[in-house]
Design a protein around this motif. Structure first.
Motif, PDB file in Angstrom:
ATOM      1  N   GLU A 145      35.231  38.821  36.313  1.00 34.92           N
ATOM      2  CA  GLU A 145      34.314  38.232  37.288  1.00 34.92           C
ATOM      3  C   GLU A 145      35.048  37.866  38.575  1.00 34.92           C
ATOM      4  O   GLU A 145      34.504  38.023  39.674  1.00 34.92           O
ATOM      5  N   GLU A 146      36.282  37.377  38.435  1.00 39.83           N
ATOM      6  CA  GLU A 146      37.069  37.035  39.624  1.00 39.83           C
ATOM      7  C   GLU A 146      37.386  38.277  40.450  1.00 39.83           C
ATOM      8  O   GLU A 146      37.339  38.245  41.680  1.00 39.83           O
ATOM      9  N   ARG A 147      37.715  39.380  39.763  1.00 40.25           N
ATOM     10  CA  ARG A 147      37.992  40.632  40.484  1.00 40.25           C
ATOM     11  C   ARG A 147      36.742  41.145  41.187  1.00 40.25           C
ATOM     12  O   ARG A 147      36.804  41.613  42.330  1.00 40.25           O
ATOM     13  N   LEU A 148      35.595  41.048  40.497  1.00 43.21           N
ATOM     14  CA  LEU A 148      34.339  41.496  41.093  1.00 43.21           C
ATOM     15  C   LEU A 148      33.993  40.650  42.316  1.00 43.21           C
ATOM     16  O   LEU A 148      33.578  41.180  43.354  1.00 43.21           O
ATOM     17  N   ARG A 149      34.189  39.351  42.191  1.00 40.31           N
ATOM     18  CA  ARG A 149      33.925  38.446  43.317  1.00 40.31           C
ATOM     19  C   ARG A 149      34.823  38.795  44.502  1.00 40.31           C
ATOM     20  O   ARG A 149      34.378  38.832  45.649  1.00 40.31           O
ATOM     21  N   SER A 150      36.106  39.064  44.203  1.00 42.94           N
ATOM     22  CA  SER A 150      37.046  39.431  45.261  1.00 42.94           C
ATOM     23  C   SER A 150      36.629  40.732  45.938  1.00 42.94           C
ATOM     24  O   SER A 150      36.719  40.865  47.167  1.00 42.94           O
ATOM     25  N   ASP A 151      36.145  41.694  45.142  1.00 40.88           N
ATOM     26  CA  ASP A 151      35.683  42.968  45.706  1.00 40.88           C
ATOM     27  C   ASP A 151      34.478  42.753  46.623  1.00 40.88           C
ATOM     28  O   ASP A 151      34.397  43.344  47.706  1.00 40.88           O
ATOM     29  N   PHE A 152      33.529  41.917  46.180  1.00 42.71           N
ATOM     30  CA  PHE A 152      32.354  41.621  47.003  1.00 42.71           C
ATOM     31  C   PHE A 152      32.774  40.957  48.320  1.00 42.71           C
ATOM     32  O   PHE A 152      32.237  41.273  49.387  1.00 42.71           O
ATOM     33  N   GLU A 153      33.724  40.034  48.222  1.00 48.13           N
ATOM     34  CA  GLU A 153      34.161  39.319  49.427  1.00 48.13           C
ATOM     35  C   GLU A 153      34.821  40.276  50.418  1.00 48.13           C
ATOM     36  O   GLU A 153      34.551  40.226  51.625  1.00 48.13           O
ATOM     37  N   MET A 154      35.675  41.153  49.916  1.00 47.50           N
ATOM     38  CA  MET A 154      36.341  42.114  50.794  1.00 47.50           C
ATOM     39  C   MET A 154      35.331  43.067  51.433  1.00 47.50           C
ATOM     40  O   MET A 154      35.388  43.343  52.636  1.00 47.50           O
ATOM     41  N   GLN A 155      34.377  43.553  50.620  1.00 48.31           N
ATOM     42  CA  GLN A 155      33.361  44.457  51.145  1.00 48.31           C
ATOM     43  C   GLN A 155      32.491  43.754  52.177  1.00 48.31           C
ATOM     44  O   GLN A 155      32.116  44.337  53.204  1.00 48.31           O
TER      45      GLN A 155
END
Length: 284
Positions: A145-155
């Motif tokens: 979930e943390e990786r997914l959140r980080s991906d959303f933030e970067m995108q």
């Protein structure tokens, strides 16, 4: 390993109060401990647990804080001093312990290298707070979930910057956190607190995808001050318009749907929103 821990647990439970430090129990001659708070006994530490600890080392009289760190490890494989590991093995999530001992006995130099913690016989105080006790499967889910959140933030950051560039917004268009550009100045009244307005708009994600269009139906009836009716950034933009006016504005995610996105799932987390709006009628 479990047998050794059980033996140590029995030893601790039978341990007498320390005559050297009030409120502390003696582990052995040079190591003493005290439980400051008790934790959740349904979240016990075991060898398979992943444990997150906040560890602070200070002088014996608390006059000097030498270091504070957070560690997260699988408890069974952690190469910690045996006295500390045995104490943690009898603890639960949310517990806080204070341990007094020498630099050598607590192996503080191994924990906090290259911090200067004094000579091997120097007495120090370790404060341990058990932040979290998690099973491996739970931790893997959290990390995913943390990786997914980080991906959303970067995108979200990339899409926001691309929108700024493609719409040619600059700092002169920035007003109270949103980028606003009037396309046609209205001649009528501005909307007032407690008033109502009829608004047509098109809504886009920062990548240009259309997600809403009131021109296909009746204008949106906006009531100023009505809770949760519009995005904060939308309300700010409409307040800058007059009846008959048209505008385009870009709302950063913090003034839109935030870091969670819309409840419908249409707007992802960290998404900026673009509006093309027309203030058709003001009914103050």
């Amino acid at each position: 390993m479990r047998i050794a821990i059980s033996i140590l647990l029995t030893f601790f439970l039978l341990g007498c109060n320390s005559p050297d430090y009030e409120g502390f129990k003696r582990v052995h001659d040079s190591v003493h401990f005290q439980r400051i708070t008790l934790g959740d006994d349904t979240r016990k530490v075991d060898e398979d647990s992943f444990v997150s600890l906040t560890i602070a080392v200070s002088s014996i009289d608390d006059s000097l804080m030498l270091e504070k760190r957070v560690k997260r490890v699988q408890f069974g494989s952690a190469e910690w001093p045996k006295d500390i590991k045995s104490l943690i093995a009898t603890s639960n999530e949310g517990e806080e312990l204070t341990i007094i001992g020498s630099v050598k006995d607590l192996q503080v130099k191994d924990w906090f290298s290259p911090v200067d913690v004094g000579m091997d016989n120097s007495l120090l105080k370790l404060n341990l707070f058990i932040n979290e006790v998690a099973e491996a499967s739970v931790l893997l889910q959290v990390r995913a979930e943390e990786r997914l959140r980080s991906d959303f933030e970067m995108q979200g950051q990339l899409s926001f910057q691309n929108a700024l560039d493609s719409l040619h917004f600059d700092e002169s268009d920035l007003h109270e956190g949103i980028y606003f550009r009037s396309q046609s100045d209205g001649k009528g009244s501005s909307i007032k607190s407690g008033g109502t307005a009829l608004i047509h708009y098109r809504t886009y994600l920062a990548n240009g995808r259309l997600i809403d269009d009131t021109y296909k139906d009746e204008p949106f009836e906006y009531h100023v001050g009505k809770p949760d009716q519009v995005l904060k950034g939308f309300a700010q933009a409409i307040a800058m318009m007059k009846e008959g006016g048209k505008a385009q504005f870009l709302i950063p995610y913090k003034l839109a749907y935030g870091d969670k996105g819309s409840s419908s799932g249409i707007v992802p987390p960290f998404s900026a929103i673009i509006y093309e709006a027309e203030l058709r009628k003001v009914l103050n």
